[in-house]
Design a protein around this motif. Structure first.
Motif, PDB file in Angstrom:
ATOM      1  N   LYS A  41      26.910  24.558  94.739  1.00 27.26           N
ATOM      2  CA  LYS A  41      26.634  24.982  93.363  1.00 27.26           C
ATOM      3  C   LYS A  41      26.362  26.479  93.323  1.00 27.26           C
ATOM      4  CE  LYS A  41      22.785  23.420  91.661  1.00 27.26           C
ATOM      5  NZ  LYS A  41      21.860  22.415  91.085  1.00 27.26           N
ATOM      6  N   ILE A  42      27.083  27.192  92.444  1.00 31.20           N
ATOM      7  CA  ILE A  42      26.810  28.603  92.199  1.00 31.20           C
ATOM      8  C   ILE A  42      26.123  28.710  90.837  1.00 31.20           C
ATOM      9  CG2 ILE A  42      27.758  30.915  91.878  1.00 31.20           C
ATOM     10  CD1 ILE A  42      30.090  30.171  93.647  1.00 31.20           C
ATOM     11  N   VAL A  43      24.894  29.149  90.847  1.00 26.49           N
ATOM     12  CA  VAL A  43      24.126  29.286  89.607  1.00 26.49           C
ATOM     13  C   VAL A  43      24.371  30.657  89.007  1.00 26.49           C
ATOM     14  CG1 VAL A  43      21.799  29.364  88.603  1.00 26.49           C
ATOM     15  CG2 VAL A  43      22.363  27.657  90.354  1.00 26.49           C
ATOM     16  N   VAL A  44      24.672  30.682  87.715  1.00 27.75           N
ATOM     17  CA  VAL A  44      24.821  31.926  86.959  1.00 27.75           C
ATOM     18  C   VAL A  44      23.652  31.990  85.979  1.00 27.75           C
ATOM     19  CG1 VAL A  44      26.224  33.171  85.263  1.00 27.75           C
ATOM     20  CG2 VAL A  44      27.325  31.960  87.157  1.00 27.75           C
ATOM     21  N   PRO A  45      22.806  33.006  86.079  1.00 27.60           N
ATOM     22  CA  PRO A  45      21.616  33.055  85.219  1.00 27.60           C
ATOM     23  C   PRO A  45      21.876  33.598  83.821  1.00 27.60           C
ATOM     24  CG  PRO A  45      21.575  34.896  86.734  1.00 27.60           C
ATOM     25  CD  PRO A  45      22.804  34.105  87.068  1.00 27.60           C
ATOM     26  N   ALA A  51      30.963  38.824  82.176  1.00 24.66           N
ATOM     27  CA  ALA A  51      31.613  39.262  83.406  1.00 24.66           C
ATOM     28  C   ALA A  51      31.043  38.565  84.633  1.00 24.66           C
ATOM     29  CB  ALA A  51      31.480  40.777  83.549  1.00 24.66           C
ATOM     30  N   ASN A  52      29.721  38.389  84.669  1.00 24.74           N
ATOM     31  CA  ASN A  52      29.086  37.739  85.811  1.00 24.74           C
ATOM     32  C   ASN A  52      29.560  36.290  85.942  1.00 24.74           C
ATOM     33  OD1 ASN A  52      26.729  38.379  87.791  1.00 24.74           O
ATOM     34  ND2 ASN A  52      26.308  36.309  87.072  1.00 24.74           N
ATOM     35  N   ASP A  53      29.662  35.612  84.804  1.00 27.61           N
ATOM     36  CA  ASP A  53      30.124  34.221  84.773  1.00 27.61           C
ATOM     37  C   ASP A  53      31.581  34.127  85.225  1.00 27.61           C
ATOM     38  OD1 ASP A  53      29.746  31.351  83.833  1.00 27.61           O
ATOM     39  OD2 ASP A  53      31.426  31.959  82.562  1.00 27.61           O
ATOM     40  N   LEU A  99      23.549  31.884  94.189  1.00 21.13           N
ATOM     41  CA  LEU A  99      23.303  32.632  92.950  1.00 21.13           C
ATOM     42  C   LEU A  99      24.328  33.747  92.799  1.00 21.13           C
ATOM     43  CD1 LEU A  99      21.287  33.300  90.531  1.00 21.13           C
ATOM     44  CD2 LEU A  99      20.230  34.929  92.126  1.00 21.13           C
ATOM     45  N   MET A 100      25.005  33.785  91.647  1.00 20.43           N
ATOM     46  CA  MET A 100      25.832  34.944  91.311  1.00 20.43           C
ATOM     47  C   MET A 100      25.045  35.732  90.273  1.00 20.43           C
ATOM     48  SD  MET A 100      28.620  36.655  91.915  1.00 20.43           S
ATOM     49  CE  MET A 100      29.908  35.590  92.577  1.00 20.43           C
ATOM     50  N   ALA A 101      24.415  36.795  90.721  1.00 21.42           N
ATOM     51  CA  ALA A 101      23.512  37.558  89.857  1.00 21.42           C
ATOM     52  C   ALA A 101      24.003  38.974  89.642  1.00 21.42           C
ATOM     53  CB  ALA A 101      22.109  37.593  90.467  1.00 21.42           C
ATOM     54  N   ALA A 102      23.744  39.495  88.464  1.00 22.59           N
ATOM     55  CA  ALA A 102      24.036  40.892  88.161  1.00 22.59           C
ATOM     56  C   ALA A 102      22.828  41.751  88.519  1.00 22.59           C
ATOM     57  CB  ALA A 102      24.397  41.035  86.684  1.00 22.59           C
ATOM     58  N   ASN A 255      26.630  52.260  88.330  1.00 26.58           N
ATOM     59  CA  ASN A 255      27.379  51.055  87.995  1.00 26.58           C
ATOM     60  C   ASN A 255      26.457  49.849  87.972  1.00 26.58           C
ATOM     61  OD1 ASN A 255      30.298  51.949  88.014  1.00 26.58           O
ATOM     62  ND2 ASN A 255      29.689  52.604  90.062  1.00 26.58           N
ATOM     63  N   PHE A 256      26.680  48.964  87.030  1.00 24.98           N
ATOM     64  CA  PHE A 256      26.092  47.641  87.133  1.00 24.98           C
ATOM     65  C   PHE A 256      26.936  46.863  88.134  1.00 24.98           C
ATOM     66  CE2 PHE A 256      24.317  47.681  82.521  1.00 24.98           C
ATOM     67  CZ  PHE A 256      23.252  48.468  82.943  1.00 24.98           C
ATOM     68  N   TRP A 257      26.402  45.791  88.695  1.00 23.09           N
ATOM     69  CA  TRP A 257      27.154  45.027  89.681  1.00 23.09           C
ATOM     70  C   TRP A 257      26.776  43.552  89.618  1.00 23.09           C
ATOM     71  CZ3 TRP A 257      23.234  42.881  92.281  1.00 23.09           C
ATOM     72  CH2 TRP A 257      22.079  43.639  92.533  1.00 23.09           C
ATOM     73  N   SER A 258      27.582  42.747  90.256  1.00 25.93           N
ATOM     74  CA  SER A 258      27.288  41.334  90.461  1.00 25.93           C
ATOM     75  C   SER A 258      27.446  41.028  91.940  1.00 25.93           C
ATOM     76  CB  SER A 258      28.237  40.445  89.656  1.00 25.93           C
ATOM     77  OG  SER A 258      27.978  40.532  88.276  1.00 25.93           O
ATOM     78  N   GLY A 259      26.618  40.127  92.448  1.00 22.81           N
ATOM     79  CA  GLY A 259      26.693  39.788  93.859  1.00 22.81           C
ATOM     80  C   GLY A 259      26.263  38.363  94.120  1.00 22.81           C
TER      81      GLY A 259
END
Length: 329
Positions: A41-45, A51-53, A99-102, A255-259
């Motif tokens: 499971k990858i949680v997107v907050p 973009a993060n989703d 977790l895929m977080a920005a 830059n903003f980022w997601s990881g």
């Protein structure tokens, strides 16, 4: 002669020793079990659609075939992305909850929230950056300034008429850093979301806004808004006419980022495998092409690089927040 009592005692000792070794050796458990053996499971907050989703769903789609298990995306939005982030930080560190977080919950929340429910440095293990995306500084097309230098000059000559709209404290932090580095004069005016912030510039309630490219793209291309600068290291392919801040004499790129992250304590072999897959995924031609349409630069960097980014940016934004008395809205 070996008595029955001696034999039984020896058997009990061997059984007890075996149980102790199993209990005290997580590495042995890891070596004997194949990961993954069930869905990940990858949680997107955040809510779906951002973009993060999108990044999380691309990663899930590409991970599933190579891992041989389903990879599902679960959105847990709320509280400035703290709800979903805390959920993963408290999850079992077994590689099945990621977790895929920005930038927001990882480096901005620690700067803005006095009592955060998780610690990104100790409760989460960085795996790899997925992508980075810049911001665009834009004004109404009727505004007199045609470039960033003219904007700074205008703001200094008209400090009572110079202000900017922003949709969240994260954008405010970046804008205040730009002001500090350049001498730009502008009062901050908060709005609830990107659309109201952009509309405030369209109706000339404010002079400028700093925003990510997605919500503003159509307005720039139609000529209703004028982009004066992008915050990236290089110009965006979507806006080749818009110079970077660096090209205009400002030694700053933001830059903003997601990881992708996991709960702290996740076994190192799992972290390593996921990082390798992230590097592969973010270099795939179809992924690069899809991200380019969203003005997202695929990264897929090392775990060490991601950890360094987090460790560097938390104190940076904490200082900016302190200097400007900025707190979470």
């Amino acid at each position: 002669m070996c008595t029955w009592i001696q034999f039984a005692s020896r058997r009990q000792w061997l059984a007890s020793t075996a149980l102790s070794l199993l209990a005290l050796s997580p590495a042995l458990g890891w070596a004997q079990s194949a990961w993954p053996s069930k869905a990940i499971k990858i949680v997107v907050p955040y809510a779906p659609g951002g973009a993060n989703d999108i990044l999380a769903r691309v990663v899930a789609e590409k991970l599933a075939p190579v891992l041989g298990q389903s990879v599902v995306v679960e959105n847990r939005a709320g509280a400035g992305a703290a709800i979903g982030t805390e959920y993963v930080a408290r999850a079992t560190p077994d590689g099945y909850t990621l977790l895929m977080a920005a930038s927001g919950p990882i480096v901005f929340n620690p700067a803005l929230v006095a009592k955060l429910s998780y610690n990104p440095l100790t409760d989460l293990a960085p795996i790899s950056l997925a992508g980075s995306f810049p911001m665009i500084l834009a004004v109404n097309d009727n505004f007199p300034a045609k470039n960033f230098a003219e904007l700074v000059a205008y703001s200094k000559a008209n400090p009572d008429k110079s202000n900017y709209a922003y949709p969240s404290a994260s954008f405010q932090l970046v804008m205040e850093l730009i002001k500090t580095r350049t001498g730009l004069k502008a009062l901050n005016v908060p709005y609830q979301g990107s659309a109201p912030s952009i509309n405030a510039v369209l109706t000339q309630e404010v002079q400028m806004t700093l925003i990510d490219s997605g919500p503003i793209a159509a307005l720039i291309k139609s000529g209703k808004l004028r982009a004066l600068a992008v915050t990236s290291e290089q110009r965006l392919a979507s806006y080749p006419q818009v110079p970077t801040l660096k090209e205009q004499g400002v030694d700053l790129a933001v830059n903003f980022w997601s990881g992708l992250l996991a709960p702290a304590g996740t076994p190192a072999p799992i972290i390593k495998r996921l990082q390798e897959e992230m590097a592969r995924i973010m270099a795939l031609p179809d992924v690069v092409e899809r991200m380019a349409k969203l003005d997202i630069k695929p990264v897929g960097g090392s775990t060490a690089d991601f950890a360094k980014t987090i460790a560097t940016e938390i104190p940076l934004w904490t200082q900016v927040a302190k200097d400007n008395n900025i707190k979470a809205q």
